[in-house]
Design a protein around this motif. Sequence first.
Motif, mmCIF file in Angstrom:
data_model
loop_
_atom_site.group_PDB
_atom_site.id
_atom_site.type_symbol
_atom_site.label_atom_id
_atom_site.label_comp_id
_atom_site.label_asym_id
_atom_site.label_seq_id
_atom_site.Cartn_x
_atom_site.Cartn_y
_atom_site.Cartn_z
ATOM 1 N N SER A 96 0.838 -1.190 0.000
ATOM 2 C CA SER A 96 0.000 0.000 0.000
ATOM 3 C C SER A 96 0.878 1.247 0.000
ATOM 4 O O SER A 96 1.902 1.300 0.694
ATOM 5 N N ARG A 97 0.488 2.233 -0.774
ATOM 6 C CA ARG A 97 1.298 3.445 -0.894
ATOM 7 C C ARG A 97 0.940 4.500 0.155
ATOM 8 O O ARG A 97 1.730 5.416 0.389
ATOM 9 N N CYS A 98 -0.223 4.374 0.753
ATOM 10 C CA CYS A 98 -0.682 5.467 1.614
ATOM 11 C C CYS A 98 -1.144 5.019 3.002
ATOM 12 O O CYS A 98 -1.718 5.824 3.751
ATOM 13 N N SER A 99 -0.948 3.785 3.353
ATOM 14 C CA SER A 99 -1.397 3.336 4.677
ATOM 15 C C SER A 99 -0.475 2.258 5.226
ATOM 16 O O SER A 99 0.263 1.610 4.484
ATOM 17 N N ARG A 100 -0.549 2.091 6.538
ATOM 18 C CA ARG A 100 0.191 1.047 7.242
ATOM 19 C C ARG A 100 -0.660 0.596 8.413
ATOM 20 O O ARG A 100 -1.632 1.267 8.795
ATOM 21 N N TYR A 101 -0.320 -0.571 8.987
ATOM 22 C CA TYR A 101 -1.015 -0.996 10.200
ATOM 23 C C TYR A 101 -0.600 -0.084 11.351
ATOM 24 O O TYR A 101 0.528 0.429 11.371
ATOM 25 N N LYS A 102 -1.526 0.136 12.283
ATOM 26 C CA LYS A 102 -1.239 1.064 13.390
ATOM 27 C C LYS A 102 0.050 0.647 14.087
ATOM 28 O O LYS A 102 0.189 -0.489 14.548
ATOM 29 N N LEU A 103 0.970 1.586 14.124
ATOM 30 C CA LEU A 103 2.324 1.261 14.573
ATOM 31 C C LEU A 103 2.381 0.876 16.042
ATOM 32 O O LEU A 103 3.148 -0.024 16.424
ATOM 33 N N ASP A 104 1.568 1.507 16.877
ATOM 34 C CA ASP A 104 1.629 1.172 18.306
ATOM 35 C C ASP A 104 1.154 -0.255 18.561
ATOM 36 O O ASP A 104 1.703 -0.970 19.421
ATOM 37 N N LEU A 105 0.158 -0.724 17.791
ATOM 38 C CA LEU A 105 -0.311 -2.098 17.948
ATOM 39 C C LEU A 105 0.738 -3.087 17.442
ATOM 40 O O LEU A 105 0.990 -4.123 18.093
ATOM 41 N N ILE A 106 1.344 -2.759 16.292
ATOM 42 C CA ILE A 106 2.386 -3.634 15.749
ATOM 43 C C ILE A 106 3.546 -3.746 16.738
ATOM 44 O O ILE A 106 4.119 -4.841 16.934
ATOM 45 N N SER A 107 3.905 -2.645 17.368
ATOM 46 C CA SER A 107 5.004 -2.662 18.349
ATOM 47 C C SER A 107 4.664 -3.550 19.540
ATOM 48 O O SER A 107 5.511 -4.300 20.046
ATOM 49 N N ASN A 108 3.424 -3.478 19.991
ATOM 50 C CA ASN A 108 2.995 -4.316 21.111
ATOM 51 C C ASN A 108 3.019 -5.796 20.735
ATOM 52 O O ASN A 108 3.478 -6.640 21.516
#
Length: 325
Positions: A79-91
């Motif tokens: 995706s060029r304009c979105s990512r998974y929520k970084l704080d959740l991925i970090s957790n």
Amino acid sequence: MRDYDQETAFLGKWGRFQQIVFFLLCTSTIPNGFSAFSIIFLGESPLHHCLIPERANISDQWHKVSIPTQVVNGVTERSRCSRYKLDLISNFSALNLVPGKDVNLSHVPLEGCIDGWIYSNTTYQSTIVTEFDLVCSDEWKQPFTSSIYFLGVLCGSFFSGQLSDRFGRKPVLFMTMAVQTLFTFVQVFSPSWEVFSLLFFIVGLGQISNYVAAFVLGTEILTGSVRVLYSSLGVGVFFAIGYMILPIIAYFLRDWRKLLVAMSVPGLIYIPLWWFIPESPRWLLSQGRVEEAEAILRDAARRNGVTAPEVIFTPTEVPVIHDLI
């Protein structure tokens, strides 16, 4: 009473003087071809995706899946304009959870590219898109940049003729060449898209004004079939040469700032043309500057190896030529 073409028939149609004027004016339109199509390379949008900053401190496993994928024209890409929520991925990473096994990624909410983007440099080192982040919500600015340039071309079309009528064909030709060259170079130092676009508008003004001045100057100096060849094929072919050379330059200079510098160099090369390209005798006659017009034609006769008559324009014939112009 005879017209201008009859008065200057002693020069012939294709002597050394006409050859110099023809080819020098034609070559002066090459930079016009550069700037007209430069946005294709300056404003190219390479593949990109959201930046995952190091501060996120996520594992390589989660880093690989932090950007959702999508199918574009049958090809799967990030995706060029979105990512998974970084704080959740970090957790999830801190808990040593496995993506796709312990966590269903389709249930993880998305967010925008808050920390910026990473751009592919496979084709381009940099463009104004990568420089000013003209992607996603600002993606409209990329095509609008081209519209701004051609808005400058439109505006220049309105007053370039009036300027050359007022100040002469030759001064306007070189003045607009200087405007195009100078502002193309100044674009290199653009701190923002807004400044770049404003300068691009001025480049458009200079580009069309320079082209029109060269076109008019050539058609007024040349006569007969040579004039037809110049106006119908000559300037058009050399303009085309400009935009055919541009991809070659862009192939070797893939940084947008370096490309702009290369595009501005020809303007410096054309400075000596001031001493080789004459003013339009027709325009001089329309201003009542008969002696200057005759001086140009006598010099042309010398270059062509012919003898000019003692009196080229009689006082009664000048008003007729003025009316024809």
